[in-house]
Design a protein around this motif. Structure first.
Motif, PDB file in Angstrom:
ATOM      1  N   ARG A 165      41.623  38.160  43.327  1.00 31.75           N
ATOM      2  CA  ARG A 165      41.514  39.585  42.992  1.00 31.75           C
ATOM      3  C   ARG A 165      40.200  40.174  43.528  1.00 31.75           C
ATOM      4  NH1 ARG A 165      37.959  42.946  40.696  1.00 31.75           N
ATOM      5  NH2 ARG A 165      37.450  41.347  39.170  1.00 31.75           N
ATOM      6  N   ASP A 166      39.072  39.724  42.993  1.00 26.84           N
ATOM      7  CA  ASP A 166      37.790  40.324  43.379  1.00 26.84           C
ATOM      8  C   ASP A 166      37.495  39.984  44.844  1.00 26.84           C
ATOM      9  OD1 ASP A 166      35.339  41.622  43.157  1.00 26.84           O
ATOM     10  OD2 ASP A 166      34.803  40.674  41.277  1.00 26.84           O
TER      11      ASP A 166
ATOM     12  N   HIS B 247      30.193  37.748  34.460  1.00 22.33           N
ATOM     13  CA  HIS B 247      30.794  37.947  35.788  1.00 22.33           C
ATOM     14  C   HIS B 247      29.668  38.371  36.734  1.00 22.33           C
ATOM     15  CE1 HIS B 247      34.192  39.668  38.357  1.00 22.33           C
ATOM     16  NE2 HIS B 247      33.161  40.370  38.830  1.00 22.33           N
TER      17      HIS B 247
ATOM     18  N   HIS C 201      27.724  38.738  40.520  1.00 19.10           N
ATOM     19  CA  HIS C 201      27.783  38.815  41.986  1.00 19.10           C
ATOM     20  C   HIS C 201      26.423  38.323  42.476  1.00 19.10           C
ATOM     21  CE1 HIS C 201      31.658  40.980  42.660  1.00 19.10           C
ATOM     22  NE2 HIS C 201      31.496  41.200  41.358  1.00 19.10           N
TER      23      HIS C 201
ATOM     24  N   ASN D 218      31.120  37.434  44.679  1.00 18.69           N
ATOM     25  CA  ASN D 218      30.877  36.819  43.364  1.00 18.69           C
ATOM     26  C   ASN D 218      30.048  35.559  43.522  1.00 18.69           C
ATOM     27  OD1 ASN D 218      33.858  38.093  43.111  1.00 18.69           O
ATOM     28  ND2 ASN D 218      32.815  38.131  41.156  1.00 18.69           N
TER      29      ASN D 218
HETATM   30 MG    MG Z   1      33.403  41.975  40.329  1.00 16.56          MG
END
Ligand code: MG
Ligand code: HMG
Length: 313
Positions: free
Chosen positions: A13-14, A221, A223, A267
């Motif tokens: 997804r990301d 989460h 990055h 990420n």
């Molecule tokens: Mg993200």
């Protein structure tokens, strides 16, 4: 026995939402299968968002149909939904599969007004209002709901975020009934100190408002723009967090967090996250050899999509 840390791999997804090119649906399905085979507990497989906004993931329904043939036991598949239409897409995919292919949906809000508008064409308050029926219906259908808060440390357009702004949105999402809060340092701005401040403020606010002393209900989460994500993992582990998102091979980034100067960063890689978990003396569920295979596939698919995009433009 040391505790195990839960990992959600968000690369499908990301990772793929931030690629200019379109990865073919069958390849996406192979990537999800390869990631599921690594042992991670959860895979965020796609988003049911507007295909006009994120064409890279416009095949969410088709992807689900491919994955319905061979979902492995014990792995949670999740997908992002921005509104009721997105939830309808998830429920329809589960209906076609004949079982709960997608176990969990992620609604996403932001601690920054400007990012909220850029990402969802709505204010923070409007987005939260939109989530009321989404969360209610999702839970009625037995789906778990994760509530993301983006820009917890800084916004690409507004600069630093006040910790209380993040804590307020997280608490509001908990008021609305999400089971889990996911705190996103969307542009990887955090240092151990700034990230630690916002995390401890938010954990305290959730505990005061909802007695969320169980830190596994909060996911981090990250990055990894400046190589400081590992430091932030260490801080989060010290504060008791036991659930992290990461991306195989460090893919990722929100296209709406890109500015003309800076493309949104990837990420934290699952590989770096594992290293920090192991250094802290904790356990995880991931098999390193299977992770290497998944990373090689992820890198090949991204390289092919960039090549195809390059020759098309
Ligand atoms: Mg993200
Ligand atoms: P809008 O344009 O205001 O929505 O977008 P609308 O309701 O006016 O609808 C516009 C069109 O989209 C309509 O189609 C709708 O049917 C369609 P038309 O009539 O023009 O043909 N539409 C949909 N189609 C499919 N699925 C849907 C859907 N909703 C509307 N769910 C909207 C509002 C929220 C839809 C849009 O802004 C959007 O899709 N945004 C998604 C942005 C996004 O995916 N961002 C990346 C994920 S968040 C992230 O990466 C951060 C995170 O990783 C954490 C972190 O790092 O911090 C999670």
């Amino acid at each position: 026995m040391p505790e195990r840390v839960r990992i959600t791999d968000v690369a499908p997804r990301d990772g793929l939402q931030n690629e200019a090119g379109f990865v073919p649906t069958a390849d996406k399905a192979d990537l999800v299968r390869a990631i599921a085979a690594t042992g991670v507990r959860e895979v965020e497989i796609t988003s049911f968002v507007s295909p006009k906004w994120v064409p890279q993931l416009g095949d969410a329904a088709e992807l689900c149909d491919l994955l319905a043939a061979d979902k492995p036991e014990g792995v949670v598949y999740s997908a992002l939904v921005p509104n009721e239409k997105g939830l309808d897409g998830v429920l329809a995919a589960n209906e076609r599969a004949g079982f709960k292919l997608i176990d969990k949906v992620g609604v996403f809000a932001s601690a920054s007004e400007t990012f909220s508008r850029k990402n969802t064409n709505a204010s923070i308050a409007e987005v939260l209002e939109r989530f009321v029926p989404v969360i209610g219906r999702a839970r009625k259908h037995g789906l778990k709901v994760r509530g993301y808060v983006s820009c917890i440390v800084a916004c690409p357009f507004e600069g630093p975020t006040e910790p209380f702004a993040t804590a307020a949105v997280a608490t509001r999402l908990a008021d609305l009934g999400v089971e889990e809060i996911d705190l996103g340092d969307t542009i990887g701005a955090g240092t151990g100190a700034t990230f630690g401040r916002v995390l401890s403020t938010t954990l305290q606010a959730l505990d005061e408002a909802h007695e969320w002393s169980d830190a596994s209900r909060v996911t981090v989460h990250l990055h990894d723009t400046h190589g400081l994500a590992a430091e932030c993992v260490r801080v989060a582990l010290e504060l008791g967090v036991r659930s992290f998102d990461s991306s195989v091979a460090g893919l990722g980034g929100c296209p709406f967090a890109s500015t003309p100067e800076q493309r949104a960063p990837g990420n934290i890689s699952t590989e770096v996250l594992l290293r920090e978990i192991e250094r802290a003396g904790l356990r995880h569920h991931v098999d390193h050899a299977a992770l290497e295979q998944a990373a090689a596939l992820a890198q090949r698919l991204v390289a092919e999509s960039r090549q195809a995009e390059g020759s098309a433009s």
